[in-house]
Design an enzyme around this catalytic site. Sequence first.
Site: not given
Length: 679
Positions: A464, A467, A470
């Site tokens: 996670e 992410h 990102h």
Amino acid sequence: MSENPFLTPSDLPYQLPPFADIRNEHYLPAFEAGMAEQLAAVAAIGADPAEPTFANTVVALERSGQGVFKRVNIAFHNKLSSDTDDELNAIETEISPRLAAHADKILLDAGLFARIEALWRNRAALDLDEQDERLLERYRTEFVRGGAALDAAGKERLAAINGELAELASAFNQQILADINDAAVHVTDLAELDGLGEDQIGAAAAAAKDRDLDGWLITQSNFSRHPLLEDLKDRGLRERLYKATIGRGAGNAATLLRMARLRAEKARLLGYEHFAAYIAADQTAGNAGIIAERLAGLAEASVRNARREAAELQEVIDAEGGDYALAAWDWSYYAKQVRQSKYGFDAEALKPYLELDRVLVDGVFHAAEKEFGLTFEARKDLEGYHPEARVWEVFDDGEPLGLFVGDFFTRDSKKGGAWMNALVVQSDLTGDKPVVVNNLNIVKPPAGQPALVSVDNVTTLFHEFGHALHGLLSACRYPKTSMTSTPRDFVEYPSQVNEMWEDWPEVVANYARHHETGEAAPAELIAQWKAAGKFGEGFASTEYLGAALLDQAWHRLTPEEVPDGGDDPYAVVQAFERKALEDAGIYMPEIAPRYRSGYFAHISIGYAAGYYSYIWSEILDADTVEWFKENGGLTRANGDHFREFLLSKGGSIDPMESYRRFRGRDAEIDPLLERRGLK
């Protein structure tokens, strides 16, 4: 009603929503004000007498949604997922179809679409740079896929379908959370919990106390395979827990059938054979047939490996004098024994070295510092949306970058699973810096006890946060193409890559330390952990592919092929599942799909016909891991390269072009096949 905090921008650092001031009563008025504000801006664009330009049409449209509507929409859906209540659920039920209608008013606006289409046809003469052209392409695609080219009757029917689907998705998700809470297993005899650690028993006791129950309560997992099945020695309790887990979903059966029929009708209306084809057309895969072919090939090898693993587990049962065949509720328990026998690895022996905050700070954050130069400072002065949601400020080589919010423990008000979302979207156009959230569902320890996490939890923390990276490292001009705004079958890729650092020697040595003594985990134990990870790929691949193929099966139906629920829609759904898995050659009674249809949240929250994305993204992930290893591993130079050419780009250019610029070529599938034992 108190002054509505959504009506003006937040004055908190990085425009963090002012959660201390937000009340449930603020949401509906803010939605209404935000929708009106955006529609007025959109109407002005359409009424502009000037010839359409990129600035007065596309950029103006991009700016139109950045005010009240975006602030309330993000905050509401974050709260709904992470800490809902009956009042919020009622608001969702009311607002979901209205939000769908709001989107349709924009996407079905003929005048607005005409301006966008004119720009698209003349794009070669517009002197657009790469990010500009990508934004124009995304808007044009969004309008076409949203029905802008349909006739009046088609638009009217599409709007009705979208409104009903929004209502159904809301009901589906609320039922999933209710089922998770209702399917908890109550235990009154401590002997039945034999095999669990003290922390697990303590957590079960605390969960029972929270619901005013005596004894112990095993709360439910989001998946079909409950994590405690590998520890419980009592076969009867294992069976009861497993059946409670996979028995969820009856209340969603009729809803699911209706969603499948409406999606099939929507796809046909928009010119596609089925909904899977509609979804694939806007993904990196591009074609539903290619997806089906790839999944079928992987399924055959996965089942072959899973049957080989099942034979090993049956041998253990027989050797122990068990007079029974391996059942689904036995698999995890005996797989753990095989891992211990083959590799000497006991996950419980590692657990004292896996304390949540140490894994997070000295593992996840440490890897990000080594790879990208990021540092993290706890901001206890900033309030999250729940007391357990903690805030860190993120610095990039000492310069302020954004905020990270971590919300790690399970609770009855939180949906299952793990996810990342943005509270503030990075954009050079608006000047906003990123604020991102990671949610997990780790069982909370009793008060005063350390939060010791499982190996799976460690993987999820790194995943996670991939992410989150990102989002945090996004350097994009426009909100629509910023951060994780990429195709579904690409978005999981950066998060999967980040998992590689969980057992990277330098990283694991920094975080795997005993929660009481600070002593490093023995090197032998870490080596056993890494080696044991090679066992069980047959199960893992079959479990995942079962869900991915089930998702495809539901969404490859035409409207006429969707079964009628009749008097017993749950039985109809179960029969469809069985046949779909058998037809795909992946049915094994010992291995349930990771999600069964009635609690398959992905198919109601944007992953419908898209659950294949994880294996698709893993092709890129496995190839990227090879690149890191070939180039020296966890180094700042490698991180900077990955950041410059891929993470910072979000969806501002074609994601596969980002990959080619990063890797120097297209991805190769061999690393994935080797990783999963499928070659």
